[in-house]
Design a protein around this motif. Structure first.
Motif, PDB file in Angstrom:
ATOM      1  N   ILE A   1      33.861  43.819 -23.844  1.00 24.24           N
ATOM      2  CA  ILE A   1      33.332  45.023 -24.494  1.00 24.24           C
ATOM      3  C   ILE A   1      32.716  45.979 -23.479  1.00 24.24           C
ATOM      4  O   ILE A   1      32.896  47.197 -23.557  1.00 24.24           O
ATOM      5  CB  ILE A   1      32.293  44.650 -25.575  1.00 24.24           C
ATOM      6  N   ALA A   2      31.983  45.438 -22.518  1.00 25.80           N
ATOM      7  CA  ALA A   2      31.281  46.296 -21.560  1.00 25.80           C
ATOM      8  C   ALA A   2      32.218  47.002 -20.594  1.00 25.80           C
ATOM      9  O   ALA A   2      31.857  48.040 -20.015  1.00 25.80           O
ATOM     10  CB  ALA A   2      30.266  45.460 -20.774  1.00 25.80           C
ATOM     11  N   ALA A   3      33.400  46.474 -20.409  1.00 19.03           N
ATOM     12  CA  ALA A   3      34.301  46.996 -19.379  1.00 19.03           C
ATOM     13  C   ALA A   3      35.512  47.727 -19.928  1.00 19.03           C
ATOM     14  O   ALA A   3      36.202  48.424 -19.176  1.00 19.03           O
ATOM     15  CB  ALA A   3      34.770  45.849 -18.476  1.00 19.03           C
TER      16      ALA A   3
ATOM     17  N   GLY B   1      37.579  49.798 -23.413  1.00 22.91           N
ATOM     18  CA  GLY B   1      37.600  50.378 -24.742  1.00 22.91           C
ATOM     19  C   GLY B   1      36.347  51.135 -25.138  1.00 22.91           C
ATOM     20  O   GLY B   1      35.675  51.768 -24.313  1.00 22.91           O
ATOM     21  N   MET B   2      36.012  51.033 -26.424  1.00 24.85           N
ATOM     22  CA  MET B   2      34.943  51.861 -26.983  1.00 24.85           C
ATOM     23  C   MET B   2      33.575  51.484 -26.432  1.00 24.85           C
ATOM     24  O   MET B   2      32.712  52.348 -26.249  1.00 24.85           O
ATOM     25  CB  MET B   2      34.964  51.765 -28.513  1.00 24.85           C
ATOM     26  N   GLY B   3      33.339  50.206 -26.196  1.00 25.09           N
ATOM     27  CA  GLY B   3      32.051  49.801 -25.654  1.00 25.09           C
ATOM     28  C   GLY B   3      31.802  50.409 -24.296  1.00 25.09           C
ATOM     29  O   GLY B   3      30.726  50.976 -24.033  1.00 25.09           O
ATOM     30  N   ALA B   4      32.791  50.318 -23.412  1.00 26.73           N
ATOM     31  CA  ALA B   4      32.660  50.913 -22.083  1.00 26.73           C
ATOM     32  C   ALA B   4      32.491  52.423 -22.172  1.00 26.73           C
ATOM     33  O   ALA B   4      31.730  53.028 -21.403  1.00 26.73           O
ATOM     34  CB  ALA B   4      33.880  50.561 -21.237  1.00 26.73           C
ATOM     35  N   ALA B   5      33.190  53.049 -23.133  1.00 24.67           N
ATOM     36  CA  ALA B   5      33.086  54.498 -23.284  1.00 24.67           C
ATOM     37  C   ALA B   5      31.687  54.914 -23.717  1.00 24.67           C
ATOM     38  O   ALA B   5      31.144  55.915 -23.219  1.00 24.67           O
ATOM     39  CB  ALA B   5      34.126  54.990 -24.290  1.00 24.67           C
ATOM     40  N   LEU B   6      31.065  54.176 -24.625  1.00 27.55           N
ATOM     41  CA  LEU B   6      29.701  54.497 -25.033  1.00 27.55           C
ATOM     42  C   LEU B   6      28.722  54.266 -23.881  1.00 27.55           C
ATOM     43  O   LEU B   6      27.802  55.064 -23.666  1.00 27.55           O
ATOM     44  CB  LEU B   6      29.292  53.658 -26.246  1.00 27.55           C
ATOM     45  N   LEU B   7      28.900  53.196 -23.149  1.00 28.04           N
ATOM     46  CA  LEU B   7      28.021  52.928 -22.010  1.00 28.04           C
ATOM     47  C   LEU B   7      28.104  54.048 -20.975  1.00 28.04           C
ATOM     48  O   LEU B   7      27.103  54.391 -20.330  1.00 28.04           O
ATOM     49  CB  LEU B   7      28.383  51.589 -21.365  1.00 28.04           C
TER      50      LEU B   7
ATOM     51  N   ARG C   1      25.032  47.069 -30.379  1.00 26.48           N
ATOM     52  CA  ARG C   1      24.499  45.778 -30.839  1.00 26.48           C
ATOM     53  C   ARG C   1      25.378  45.206 -31.947  1.00 26.48           C
ATOM     54  O   ARG C   1      25.712  44.011 -31.935  1.00 26.48           O
ATOM     55  CB  ARG C   1      23.057  45.951 -31.350  1.00 26.48           C
ATOM     56  N   ASP C   2      25.766  46.036 -32.904  1.00 22.22           N
ATOM     57  CA  ASP C   2      26.640  45.569 -33.986  1.00 22.22           C
ATOM     58  C   ASP C   2      27.966  45.045 -33.445  1.00 22.22           C
ATOM     59  O   ASP C   2      28.546  44.111 -34.001  1.00 22.22           O
ATOM     60  CB  ASP C   2      26.912  46.705 -34.976  1.00 22.22           C
ATOM     61  N   TRP C   3      28.450  45.644 -32.382  1.00 22.03           N
ATOM     62  CA  TRP C   3      29.721  45.211 -31.802  1.00 22.03           C
ATOM     63  C   TRP C   3      29.602  43.906 -31.030  1.00 22.03           C
ATOM     64  O   TRP C   3      30.614  43.305 -30.680  1.00 22.03           O
ATOM     65  CB  TRP C   3      30.264  46.295 -30.872  1.00 22.03           C
ATOM     66  N   GLY C   4      28.381  43.485 -30.721  1.00 15.09           N
ATOM     67  CA  GLY C   4      28.218  42.230 -30.007  1.00 15.09           C
ATOM     68  C   GLY C   4      28.152  42.362 -28.503  1.00 15.09           C
ATOM     69  O   GLY C   4      28.346  41.371 -27.782  1.00 15.09           O
ATOM     70  N   LEU C   5      27.854  43.559 -27.990  1.00 17.56           N
ATOM     71  CA  LEU C   5      27.722  43.737 -26.544  1.00 17.56           C
ATOM     72  C   LEU C   5      26.648  42.805 -25.995  1.00 17.56           C
ATOM     73  O   LEU C   5      25.559  42.697 -26.556  1.00 17.56           O
ATOM     74  CB  LEU C   5      27.345  45.179 -26.223  1.00 17.56           C
ATOM     75  N   ASP C   6      26.949  42.132 -24.902  1.00 19.52           N
ATOM     76  CA  ASP C   6      25.955  41.297 -24.233  1.00 19.52           C
ATOM     77  C   ASP C   6      24.850  42.193 -23.706  1.00 19.52           C
ATOM     78  O   ASP C   6      25.121  43.171 -22.988  1.00 19.52           O
ATOM     79  CB  ASP C   6      26.606  40.535 -23.079  1.00 19.52           C
ATOM     80  N   PRO C   7      23.591  41.915 -24.046  1.00 18.98           N
ATOM     81  CA  PRO C   7      22.501  42.805 -23.617  1.00 18.98           C
ATOM     82  C   PRO C   7      22.368  42.920 -22.104  1.00 18.98           C
ATOM     83  O   PRO C   7      21.744  43.869 -21.610  1.00 18.98           O
ATOM     84  CB  PRO C   7      21.257  42.182 -24.254  1.00 18.98           C
ATOM     85  N   SER C   8      22.943  41.980 -21.354  1.00 18.54           N
ATOM     86  CA  SER C   8      22.871  42.080 -19.895  1.00 18.54           C
ATOM     87  C   SER C   8      23.568  43.338 -19.384  1.00 18.54           C
ATOM     88  O   SER C   8      23.260  43.827 -18.286  1.00 18.54           O
ATOM     89  CB  SER C   8      23.493  40.843 -19.251  1.00 18.54           C
ATOM     90  N   ALA C   9      24.495  43.884 -20.186  1.00 12.34           N
ATOM     91  CA  ALA C   9      25.167  45.120 -19.803  1.00 12.34           C
ATOM     92  C   ALA C   9      24.212  46.309 -19.831  1.00 12.34           C
ATOM     93  O   ALA C   9      24.528  47.378 -19.285  1.00 12.34           O
ATOM     94  CB  ALA C   9      26.361  45.380 -20.724  1.00 12.34           C
ATOM     95  N   LEU C  10      23.070  46.132 -20.474  1.00 17.70           N
ATOM     96  CA  LEU C  10      22.052  47.189 -20.561  1.00 17.70           C
ATOM     97  C   LEU C  10      20.770  46.763 -19.854  1.00 17.70           C
ATOM     98  O   LEU C  10      19.673  47.160 -20.243  1.00 17.70           O
ATOM     99  CB  LEU C  10      21.766  47.525 -22.028  1.00 17.70           C
ATOM    100  N   ALA C  11      20.908  45.970 -18.817  1.00 17.55           N
ATOM    101  CA  ALA C  11      19.737  45.513 -18.066  1.00 17.55           C
ATOM    102  C   ALA C  11      18.923  46.712 -17.576  1.00 17.55           C
ATOM    103  O   ALA C  11      19.469  47.663 -17.023  1.00 17.55           O
ATOM    104  CB  ALA C  11      20.186  44.659 -16.881  1.00 17.55           C
ATOM    105  N   GLY C  12      17.627  46.657 -17.827  1.00 17.78           N
ATOM    106  CA  GLY C  12      16.741  47.735 -17.421  1.00 17.78           C
ATOM    107  C   GLY C  12      16.565  48.822 -18.457  1.00 17.78           C
ATOM    108  O   GLY C  12      15.640  49.640 -18.365  1.00 17.78           O
TER     109      GLY C  12
END
Length: 321
Positions: free
Chosen positions: A41-43, A45-51, A96-107
């Motif tokens: 998710i973090a790398a 598609g949509m998760g990476a795009a939002l990040l 969060r709903d998508w299940g992103l690992d919170p480590s992708a948002l460290a800090g």
């Protein structure tokens, strides 16, 4: 729960944010499979795009609930365009709903504690504000990112309505609960409870669930009339609206968490979801809530929705099982 009642492969051939959930909840795949999909998710598609849209200070669109350039009294708010969905709270809740690992948002949690303030009274971000819906999302998002949210949990205990549930308009003098506010609060409380194991709000949560169940999700308790035609219309993303589709998704999660069977008072809501199912086992997108977005998260109105098909299939499998 393997299923052949819906186009499983069609749902699997989607974004990692959906694929891993289909693998886990419908495909019966072992953890090694769906955890690998979730890690993407973090790398991708949509998760990476939002990040990629996150600001250097940890926010999105420069604001807590609204973008920094949004004027709640201005023409964008008045012309029917709808509220924006791009600011920090909406983006965090989606990830969060998508299940992103919170480590992708460290800090990020620390950055928001420093930089983010609510549009209401310039209050600090992780303390919440006066709106029960906003506080529900914040409670869950904070727990997800490792913030101690105990003080905001206590806010819910202090602002519960006498009949159970919550109303975002309490600050304007409202003394009755709202189905929208109650479902938003419940969703956040359950997520927080599952992540932390803290049971201090469990009784309040059950009273709020009873508030919705007395209405059989769909009806006014006073007259028995349908809340409105909006309650049976389905859309993804859910945003803040109470609908039968979204309520069933919540009650499934609560039932599994509490180890209780489906409540029979959900039967009419289940029937509306079942009736909306197409002959090929899919559900159609029925509406799109207007407002600014980073990009569309699902298909246009009238098209087959993989998200709604996943959520509907999963809810019916829980009910029928």
């Amino acid at each position: 729960m393997p299923t052949d009642a819906a186009p499983l492969q069609w749902m699997l051939d989607t974004d990692p944010a959906l694929r891993w959930q289909v693998e886990r909840d419908l495909g019966g795949e072992p953890p090694a499979v769906w955890e690998a999909s979730r890690a993407r998710i973090a790398a991708e598609g949509m998760g990476a795009a939002l990040l990629a849209h996150q600001d250097d200070d940890g926010q999105w669109a420069g604001g807590a609930y609204f973008p920094a350039d949004f004027d709640v009294e201005g023409p964008e708010a008045a012309d029917g365009a709808g509220q924006p969905w791009t600011a920090t709270t909406w983006t965090l809740s989606t990830l969060r709903d998508w299940g992103l690992d919170p480590s992708a948002l460290a800090g990020t949690a620390d950055k928001l504690a420093t930089s983010a303030r609510w549009e209401y009274d310039d209050l600090p971000y992780w303390g919440g504000e006066v709106d029960a819906c906003i506080n529900g999302w914040t409670l869950a998002n904070g727990a997800w990112l490792g913030v101690d949210m105990a003080a905001l949990a206590d806010w819910f205990a202090e602002h519960e309505m006498a009949e159970g549930g919550w109303n975002c308009d309490w600050v304007e003098g409202s003394t009755r609960a709202s189905v929208h506010s109650t479902l938003n609060a419940l969703t956040g409380i359950l997520d927080w409870e599952r992540r932390t194991g803290d049971a201090r709000l469990r009784d309040a949560r059950h009273r709020a669930e009873e508030y919705l169940l007395r209405r059989r999700i769909l009806f006014r308790e006073s007259t028995g009339e349908l809340l409105g035609d909006w309650v049976t219309r389905i859309a993804y993303p859910f945003r803040w609206r109470h609908t039968a589709f979204r309520a069933l998704d919540y009650f499934r999660a609560a039932s599994l968490h509490d180890g209780t069977p489906p409540d029979p008072r959900l039967a009419e809501a289940v029937a509306t979801v079942r009736e909306a199912r197409q002959s090929d086992g899919t559900w159609l997108q029925e509406r799109r809530y207007p407002g600014r977005v980073w990009f569309e998260l699902d298909v246009p109105v009238g098209e087959r929705s993989p998200w709604l098909t996943f959520l509907g299939t999963r809810a019916l499998a829980w009910w029928d099982g």
